[in-house]
Each structure stands twice: as C-alpha cells, then as structure tokens.
Design a protein around this motif. Structure first.
Motif, PDB file in Angstrom:
ATOM      1  N   TYR A 196      19.968  11.419  -6.219  1.00  0.00           N
ATOM      2  CA  TYR A 196      20.184  12.117  -7.503  1.00  0.00           C
ATOM      3  C   TYR A 196      20.424  11.174  -8.845  1.00  0.00           C
ATOM      4  O   TYR A 196      19.452  12.503  -9.582  1.00  0.00           O
ATOM      5  N   PHE A 197      20.903  10.406  -8.721  1.00  0.00           N
ATOM      6  CA  PHE A 197      19.626  10.297 -10.138  1.00  0.00           C
ATOM      7  C   PHE A 197      18.313   9.935 -10.171  1.00  0.00           C
ATOM      8  O   PHE A 197      17.899   9.888 -11.020  1.00  0.00           O
ATOM      9  N   ASP A 198      17.584   9.383  -8.840  1.00  0.00           N
ATOM     10  CA  ASP A 198      16.478   9.398  -9.046  1.00  0.00           C
ATOM     11  C   ASP A 198      15.392  10.511  -9.146  1.00  0.00           C
ATOM     12  O   ASP A 198      14.599  10.238 -10.088  1.00  0.00           O
ATOM     13  N   LEU A 199      16.473  11.485  -8.645  1.00  0.00           N
ATOM     14  CA  LEU A 199      15.861  13.544  -8.443  1.00  0.00           C
ATOM     15  C   LEU A 199      15.858  13.654 -10.436  1.00  0.00           C
ATOM     16  O   LEU A 199      15.052  14.067 -10.747  1.00  0.00           O
ATOM     17  N   GLY A 216      10.838  10.750 -14.112  1.00  0.00           N
ATOM     18  CA  GLY A 216       9.687  10.211 -14.959  1.00  0.00           C
ATOM     19  C   GLY A 216       9.841  10.279 -16.095  1.00  0.00           C
ATOM     20  O   GLY A 216       9.392  10.390 -17.489  1.00  0.00           O
ATOM     21  N   VAL A 217      11.681  10.030 -16.426  1.00  0.00           N
ATOM     22  CA  VAL A 217      12.564  10.521 -17.998  1.00  0.00           C
ATOM     23  C   VAL A 217      11.990   8.654 -18.959  1.00  0.00           C
ATOM     24  O   VAL A 217      12.542   7.352 -17.816  1.00  0.00           O
ATOM     25  N   HIS A 218      11.254   8.377 -19.216  1.00  0.00           N
ATOM     26  CA  HIS A 218      12.019   7.304 -20.499  1.00  0.00           C
ATOM     27  C   HIS A 218      12.201   8.026 -21.729  1.00  0.00           C
ATOM     28  O   HIS A 218      11.951   8.948 -22.724  1.00  0.00           O
ATOM     29  N   VAL A 219      13.210   6.725 -22.302  1.00  0.00           N
ATOM     30  CA  VAL A 219      14.092   7.444 -23.572  1.00  0.00           C
ATOM     31  C   VAL A 219      13.236   6.228 -24.582  1.00  0.00           C
ATOM     32  O   VAL A 219      13.934   4.865 -24.901  1.00  0.00           O
ATOM     33  N   THR A 258      21.516  12.981 -20.605  1.00  0.00           N
ATOM     34  CA  THR A 258      20.239  12.952 -20.215  1.00  0.00           C
ATOM     35  C   THR A 258      20.597  14.353 -19.413  1.00  0.00           C
ATOM     36  O   THR A 258      21.840  14.757 -18.984  1.00  0.00           O
ATOM     37  N   LEU A 259      19.878  14.885 -18.390  1.00  0.00           N
ATOM     38  CA  LEU A 259      20.434  16.411 -17.865  1.00  0.00           C
ATOM     39  C   LEU A 259      21.695  15.233 -16.634  1.00  0.00           C
ATOM     40  O   LEU A 259      22.202  16.027 -16.174  1.00  0.00           O
ATOM     41  N   ALA A 260      21.321  14.040 -16.157  1.00  0.00           N
ATOM     42  CA  ALA A 260      21.642  14.294 -15.002  1.00  0.00           C
ATOM     43  C   ALA A 260      24.197  13.899 -15.700  1.00  0.00           C
ATOM     44  O   ALA A 260      24.713  13.876 -14.161  1.00  0.00           O
ATOM     45  N   ALA A 261      23.806  13.484 -16.053  1.00  0.00           N
ATOM     46  CA  ALA A 261      25.457  13.386 -16.953  1.00  0.00           C
ATOM     47  C   ALA A 261      25.879  14.434 -17.575  1.00  0.00           C
ATOM     48  O   ALA A 261      26.668  15.495 -17.009  1.00  0.00           O
ATOM     49  N   ALA A 262      24.801  15.949 -18.383  1.00  0.00           N
ATOM     50  CA  ALA A 262      25.088  16.543 -19.215  1.00  0.00           C
ATOM     51  C   ALA A 262      25.842  17.723 -17.630  1.00  0.00           C
ATOM     52  O   ALA A 262      26.711  18.297 -18.290  1.00  0.00           O
ATOM     53  N   MET A 263      24.664  17.498 -16.832  1.00  0.00           N
ATOM     54  CA  MET A 263      25.827  18.626 -15.816  1.00  0.00           C
ATOM     55  C   MET A 263      27.326  17.975 -15.265  1.00  0.00           C
ATOM     56  O   MET A 263      27.605  19.258 -14.294  1.00  0.00           O
ATOM     57  N   VAL A 264      27.260  17.059 -15.062  1.00  0.00           N
ATOM     58  CA  VAL A 264      28.796  16.873 -14.630  1.00  0.00           C
ATOM     59  C   VAL A 264      29.764  16.230 -15.544  1.00  0.00           C
ATOM     60  O   VAL A 264      31.164  15.805 -15.090  1.00  0.00           O
ATOM     61  N   LEU A 286      26.376   3.703 -12.164  1.00  0.00           N
ATOM     62  CA  LEU A 286      25.440   4.216 -11.205  1.00  0.00           C
ATOM     63  C   LEU A 286      24.890   4.468 -13.054  1.00  0.00           C
ATOM     64  O   LEU A 286      23.079   4.294 -12.933  1.00  0.00           O
ATOM     65  N   ALA A 287      25.665   6.306 -13.355  1.00  0.00           N
ATOM     66  CA  ALA A 287      24.632   6.239 -14.362  1.00  0.00           C
ATOM     67  C   ALA A 287      24.241   5.551 -15.439  1.00  0.00           C
ATOM     68  O   ALA A 287      22.798   5.570 -15.906  1.00  0.00           O
ATOM     69  N   SER A 288      25.164   4.951 -16.302  1.00  0.00           N
ATOM     70  CA  SER A 288      25.272   3.769 -17.033  1.00  0.00           C
ATOM     71  C   SER A 288      23.891   2.380 -16.524  1.00  0.00           C
ATOM     72  O   SER A 288      23.162   2.873 -17.453  1.00  0.00           O
TER      73      SER A 288
END
Ligand code: N1C
Length: 266
Positions: free
Chosen positions: A62-65, A69-72, A102-108, A145-147
């Motif tokens: 999930y996080f990979d997807l 391509g994201v870099h902050v 980030t999208l991954a965390a904003a979704m949940v 894993l998100a962190s």
C-alpha cells in the motif's frame, strides 16, 4: 473503540479529493494514482487477517503504491508531543508537509479498522484490540510503517517540532516515541535525496514551566545522535511564528500579553 463505518467509501472519496480538489496542481497525468486500486491494495493487506498477526510489512504494498515517486524536499515536518501546533503551522501542506498531508496517510487519518479472519466480511466492525500483548508490531503495523516510510521520503532540510514543557517524567525527545523509533533512524544519509540538516524547534507552552531548552537534557542527546549520524543540526527555542499560533488559543497567558502588545505597536 468502534470501527469506522464506510471505510471503503471514505478512503476512495478522500483519495479523489486529495488528488483532484486539494492538490490538483501536484497531480499531473504521470502521477495520478488509481484510487480504487489503492484501496484494494490496502484491503487485501488487512481483510480476513487477524489483527494481532500483523507486522511492519503488512501494509508495504500500500505504501509503495501510494507514495511511489514522492520526495519531500526541504518541507518535511515531524513532531513529537506537539500535534496541534504542528498541524496548524504546516497549513495542510501549504507551508510544510507532515505525514498526514501525504496521500497514504490522508486516506485513513482518524479512521479505525481492523481485519478479522472469522467474520464473513473479513473486517471486525465492532472493535479492534489495538493492544496485542504478545506482538507490539501488530499495533504499529500501519502507523509505524507510515512514519518510517515518510521519514525515508524526507530530503534536504527537515524540521521537527518538540515540546520543551513535557510533564510526568516525559522528555522532549523520548525513547519509544514514533519520532525516535521510526523516523530519526530512517532519515536518508546518502544519495541525491539525502537529509542534509535537521532543524529542531522547541516549544514551551505559554504559562507552563520550561522543562528543557535547546542543548539541555534529552535535547543534548538528540543533538549528539544527529551529529554523530552526519547530519547538520540546528535548534531554536520558541520561534516567534509558533508562539503566535499558540497564543491564538491562549490569549490570556502572560507570554501572550507580550505578544499582543508587540502586535499592537507594529
Ligand atoms: O510518538 P510521537 O509523538 O513522536 O509521534 C509523532 C511522529 C510524527 O513526526 C508523525 O510523523 O510520528 C508520526 N505520527 C503521526 O503522524 C501520528 N498521527 C497521529 C505518530 N503518531 C501519530 N498519531 C497519534 O499520536 C498516535 O496514536 C500516537 O500514539 C500519538 C503519538 O504522539 P506523540 O507522542 O506526540
């Protein structure tokens, strides 16, 4: 604690909103993520799984997807003990980017869910254990894993807002915090996207006792850890812009009366 009803619809809806309403300019044809596919990747990691069997690789796909391509660069913001001020200051990604931006965390963010191997739907809609006594990693499976993943995306100068007024024997920089366990150890040290400098911003709550300042106690420990790992380090006590944000909610505090006088003169 009850779990979130409509998890799927909320996640997919938030994903569309993130890409096409909140950050349309960051979303070009090359990096649009398929929201349904993203949800399905999330779901297949958790559905029909027993919560306490999860670990730090359960949500890897999930996080990979979601973060491919994201870099902050120069805008990643971390925090420990300062959730509210940090998020007010980051401005939902306008000023700085926190994990929740980030999208991954904003979704949940704010949702509660857990898998259940016995339930016909594969989810437990009544409750989550959230406290697996034999497996700490299960409870950390998602946010741990998100962190970690967010820390690995941070590049250039990064910022961390710490609380120098912690009570009850806590310290500004403390073991077992997400920041110390999953973020600090995962900042990139090599390559084009390495972290160059870590800026600590230390806040003292208006009218509360100052427990630690830059260079003191746990903040000295943090400084050593950071410099020993080859990063530049800077630390600032009570940056003015942050004091003003805190004073917005604590107008009566003594320190805030001073801020008020200064503002009136300006
Ligand atoms: O344990 P912490 O702080 O050091 O965690 C903060 C750190 C941040 O930099 C974030 O990137 O770790 C990340 N993070 C979250 O984004 C997050 N949102 C909500 C960690 N924890 C998060 N929470 C909840 O706050 C979570 O339930 C956890 O237990 C607390 C940690 O807060 P803290 O002690 O202030």
């Amino acid at each position: 604690n009850g779990t979130t009803c409509g998890l799927k619809e909320i996640m997919i809806g938030r994903c569309y909103e993130y890409q096409f309403v909140k950050y349309p300019s960051a979303t070009n044809q090359h990096n649009i993520k398929n929201c349904t596919a993203l949800y399905e990747t999330f779901e297949s990691a958790v559905r029909y799984k027993s919560h306490c069997n999860m670990n730090m690789s359960t949500y890897k796909d999930y996080f990979d997807l979601a973060l491919a391509g994201v870099h902050v660069i120069n805008r990643a913001m971390f925090w420990s003990g300062t959730y509210a001020v940090t998020h007010a200051y980051s401005g939902s990604g306008l000023n700085y980017i926190t994990l929740e931006d980030t999208l991954a965390a904003a979704m949940v963010n704010g949702l509660v869910w857990c898998g259940n191997e016995n339930h016909t739907e594969g989810f437990d809609f009544n409750s989550c254990p959230n406290n697996c006594k034999d497996n700490r990693w299960a409870d950390l499976a998602f946010w741990g894993l998100a962190s970690k993943t967010f820390a690995q995306l941070a590049a250039g100068e990064i910022f961390v807002i710490l609380n120098g007024s912690q009570l009850h024997g806590r310290s500004a920089f403390r073991n077992n915090s997400y920041f110390s366990d999953f973020e600090l150890p995962n900042f990139r040290r090599h390559g084009e996207y390495r972290v160059t400098k870590i800026n600590a911003l230390v806040l003292h709550s208006p009218d509360e006792k100052v427990m630690e300042r830059c260079g003191e106690k746990s903040l000295r420990l943090l400084e050593d850890l950071i410099t020993n790992n080859g990063f530049e380090y800077a630390c600032k006590d009570d940056p003015e812009e942050l004091i003003l944000i805190m004073c917005g909610n604590q107008w009566e505090a003594r320190e805030c009366q001073i801020a008020r006088r200064v503002l009136r003169q300006a």
